[in-house]
Design an enzyme around this catalytic site. Structure first.
Site, PDB file in Angstrom:
ATOM      1  CB  ALA A  17      -3.752  -8.790   0.471  1.00 18.95           C
ATOM      2  CG  ASP A 159     -14.376   5.718   7.290  1.00 14.74           C
ATOM      3  OD1 ASP A 159     -13.838   5.474   8.130  1.00 14.74           O
ATOM      4  OD2 ASP A 159     -13.636   5.988   5.940  1.00 14.74           O
ATOM      5  CG  HIS A 187     -10.044   6.157   5.685  1.00 13.00           C
ATOM      6  ND1 HIS A 187     -10.820   5.634   6.264  1.00 13.00           N
ATOM      7  CD2 HIS A 187      -8.835   5.526   5.927  1.00 13.00           C
ATOM      8  CE1 HIS A 187     -10.315   4.997   7.090  1.00 13.00           C
ATOM      9  NE2 HIS A 187      -8.867   5.043   6.848  1.00 13.00           N
TER      10      HIS A 187
HETATM   11  P1  NAX Z   1      -0.029  -4.959   6.323  1.00 15.59           P
HETATM   12  O1  NAX Z   1       0.863  -4.324   7.064  1.00 15.59           O
HETATM   13  O2  NAX Z   1      -0.696  -6.253   6.854  1.00 15.59           O
HETATM   14  O3  NAX Z   1       0.157  -5.215   4.596  1.00 15.59           O
HETATM   15  C1  NAX Z   1       0.691  -4.186   3.954  1.00 15.59           C
HETATM   16  C2  NAX Z   1       1.737  -4.750   2.692  1.00 15.59           C
HETATM   17  O4  NAX Z   1       1.703  -4.214   1.877  1.00 15.59           O
HETATM   18  C3  NAX Z   1       2.779  -5.593   3.371  1.00 15.59           C
HETATM   19  O5  NAX Z   1       2.780  -6.922   2.748  1.00 15.59           O
HETATM   20  C4  NAX Z   1       4.047  -4.681   2.777  1.00 15.59           C
HETATM   21  O6  NAX Z   1       5.136  -5.611   2.459  1.00 15.59           O
HETATM   22  C5  NAX Z   1       3.308  -4.313   1.502  1.00 15.59           C
HETATM   23  N1  NAX Z   1       3.809  -3.311   0.925  1.00 15.59           N
HETATM   24  C6  NAX Z   1       4.564  -1.989   1.443  1.00 15.59           C
HETATM   25  N2  NAX Z   1       4.877  -1.184   0.578  1.00 15.59           N
HETATM   26  C7  NAX Z   1       4.839  -1.605  -0.473  1.00 15.59           C
HETATM   27  C8  NAX Z   1       5.019  -1.282  -1.885  1.00 15.59           C
HETATM   28  N3  NAX Z   1       5.671  -0.207  -2.196  1.00 15.59           N
HETATM   29  N4  NAX Z   1       4.729  -2.102  -2.741  1.00 15.59           N
HETATM   30  C9  NAX Z   1       3.815  -2.938  -2.537  1.00 15.59           C
HETATM   31  N5  NAX Z   1       3.366  -3.631  -1.317  1.00 15.59           N
HETATM   32  C10 NAX Z   1       3.851  -2.963  -0.362  1.00 15.59           C
HETATM   33  O7  NAX Z   1      -1.423  -3.825   6.332  1.00 15.59           O
HETATM   34  P2  NAX Z   1      -2.825  -4.062   6.176  1.00 15.59           P
HETATM   35  O8  NAX Z   1      -3.206  -4.223   7.422  1.00 15.59           O
HETATM   36  O9  NAX Z   1      -2.996  -5.183   5.047  1.00 15.59           O
HETATM   37  O10 NAX Z   1      -3.294  -2.453   5.701  1.00 15.59           O
HETATM   38  C11 NAX Z   1      -2.852  -2.157   4.452  1.00 15.59           C
HETATM   39  C12 NAX Z   1      -3.172  -0.575   4.163  1.00 15.59           C
HETATM   40  O11 NAX Z   1      -4.575  -0.160   4.537  1.00 15.59           O
HETATM   41  C13 NAX Z   1      -2.145   0.203   5.609  1.00 15.59           C
HETATM   42  O12 NAX Z   1      -1.978   1.611   4.988  1.00 15.59           O
HETATM   43  C14 NAX Z   1      -3.584   0.645   6.377  1.00 15.59           C
HETATM   44  O13 NAX Z   1      -3.280   1.965   7.086  1.00 15.59           O
HETATM   45  C15 NAX Z   1      -4.680   0.695   5.308  1.00 15.59           C
HETATM   46  N6  NAX Z   1      -6.226   0.961   5.821  1.00 15.59           N
HETATM   47  C16 NAX Z   1      -6.779   1.559   5.361  1.00 15.59           C
HETATM   48  C17 NAX Z   1      -8.407   1.734   5.585  1.00 15.59           C
HETATM   49  C18 NAX Z   1      -9.396   2.480   4.706  1.00 15.59           C
HETATM   50  O14 NAX Z   1     -10.512   2.544   5.153  1.00 15.59           O
HETATM   51  N7  NAX Z   1      -8.866   3.282   3.819  1.00 15.59           N
HETATM   52  C19 NAX Z   1      -8.737   0.754   6.431  1.00 15.59           C
HETATM   53  C20 NAX Z   1      -7.975  -0.307   6.841  1.00 15.59           C
HETATM   54  C21 NAX Z   1      -6.687  -0.013   6.881  1.00 15.59           C
HETATM   55  O15 NAX Z   1      -6.185   0.609   8.017  1.00 15.59           O
END
Ligand code: NAX
Length: 326
Positions: A17, A159, A187
């Site tokens: 974000a 991807d 994914h």
């Molecule tokens: P971060 O851990 O930096 O940020 C995640 C944020 O989500 C944290 O601030 C956390 O407090 C918040 N959060 C957790 N549960 C929540 C909820 N119930 N409601 C609102 N906020 C909540 O992770 P980040 O690196 O930003 O990655 C976010 C997600 O993207 C992960 O699940 C990651 O695996 C996924 N990804 C998906 C990709 C894709 O291609 N689809 C690639 C990149 C990434 O790995």
């Protein structure tokens, strides 16, 4: 003056974000003439960090940022949302099994799906980034019965972009010239990046590369494991490239891909033998929020095999969360 588009971002205090919201606010998603209002959702304990993100957004003085708010309540975040990026998810903790991960996220995406169902615009476009992205999107969609399944997609564009860059390097061509590349399925490392139909300047990439061993032994596994390679090198998971892919996928969806094939994970209509509603990466074109699947592409023996692997994984994920959706 255009009326503002309301955009919700979840996980808004997280690292993806942190790359995403500034690009949305700057006009990179909808253009320099379209004002946007951002609502940022994160957990209660992250509201302080979220305030810092908002301070920085303010300090950018983006002319296109017409307003913003932070909240820990999904219903507030999704109120009248035209666009939603569901980035926040429960990461895999130590000793957590895949089943536990699916369960923890099923809970989050059930709540968020219901909130979207209740509060969002009836034309909302929801892109799920948080992992396991395809199944999280499936759960959100199933939890939002009053919204069309066409409102939901999961991100497979990172991807797709990774595959495009690697092909451009191998073939010695500009990445922007590549057309008709496909990433099928989930994914996850089982995804199937497929350049059998891909072209550059009217020439087939498969003919330019002409190296099936490279396809099978280098290209497919390297694309599949790229996320892990970035973690290894950077000490943190892909963030800027993930945010960029989220912008790409949403922009092509709501603005248009202008006839170009792009990969999107969308609810299956049964084509290619994928059971209905499974969120499966397929080639599409899109124009103003309407997605058209490219259907009828031929599958050879190897493609059939790869396709089945990623489909089976998604079927297993669907079955593992089925009892949570009843
Ligand atoms: P971060 O851990 O930096 O940020 C995640 C944020 O989500 C944290 O601030 C956390 O407090 C918040 N959060 C957790 N549960 C929540 C909820 N119930 N409601 C609102 N906020 C909540 O992770 P980040 O690196 O930003 O990655 C976010 C997600 O993207 C992960 O699940 C990651 O695996 C996924 N990804 C998906 C990709 C894709 O291609 N689809 C690639 C990149 C990434 O790995």
């Amino acid at each position: 003056e255009k009326s503002p588009v309301r955009i919700a971002v979840t996980g808004a205090a997280g690292q993806i974000a942190y790359a995403l919201v500034f690009r949305i606010a700057s006009g990179a998603l909808l253009g320099p003439d379209q004002p946007v209002v951002l609502t940022l959702l994160d957990l209660p304990q992250m509201q302080g960090a979220l305030k810092g993100v908002m301070m920085e957004l303010e300090d950018c003085a983006f002319p296109t940022l017409a307003g913003m708010a932070a909240t820990d309540d999904p219903k507030v975040a999704f109120r009248d949302a035209d666009i939603a990026f569901l980035v926040g998810a429960r990461p895999r903790g130590k000793g957590m099994e895949r089943k536990d991960l699916l369960g923890a996220n099923a809970e989050i995406f059930t709540v968020q799906g219901r909130a979207l169902n209740e509060a969002a615009s009836r034309d909302v476009r929801v892109l799920v980034v948080g992992n396991p992205a395809n199944t999280n999107a499936y759960i959100a969609m199933k939890s939002a019965p009053d919204l069309s399944p066409a409102c939901f997609s999961a991100m497979i564009r990172l991807d797709h972009n990774r595959a495009a860059s690697m092909l451009a390097g191998k073939a010695g061509i500009d990445v922007g010239t590549i057309e008709k590349l496909v990433v099928w399925g989930n994914h996850s490392p089982t995804m199937y990046p497929d350049y059998r139909f891909a072209e550059s300047g009217g020439r087939k990439l498969a003919a330019m590369i002409d190296d099936e061993a490279w396809n099978r032994e280098v290209f497919i596994p390297t694309v599949g494991k790229r996320g892990a390679a970035v973690i290894e090198a950077r000490g943190a998971s892909s963030a800027a490239s993930a945010a960029n892919a989220a912008i790409d996928q949403m922009r092509d969806w709501v603005v248009g891909s202008h006839g170009k094939w792009v990969s999107m994970a969308i609810a299956s209509d049964g084509s290619y033998g994928v059971p209905e509603d499974i969120m499966f990466g397929v080639p599409v074109t899109a124009e103003r929020g309407v997605v058209t699947r490219i259907s009828g592409l031929a599958m050879d023996e190897f493609a059939t095999e790869r396709f089945a692997i990623t489909l089976n994984e998604l079927k297993e994920e669907r079955d593992a969360v089925a009892h949570l959706l009843a």
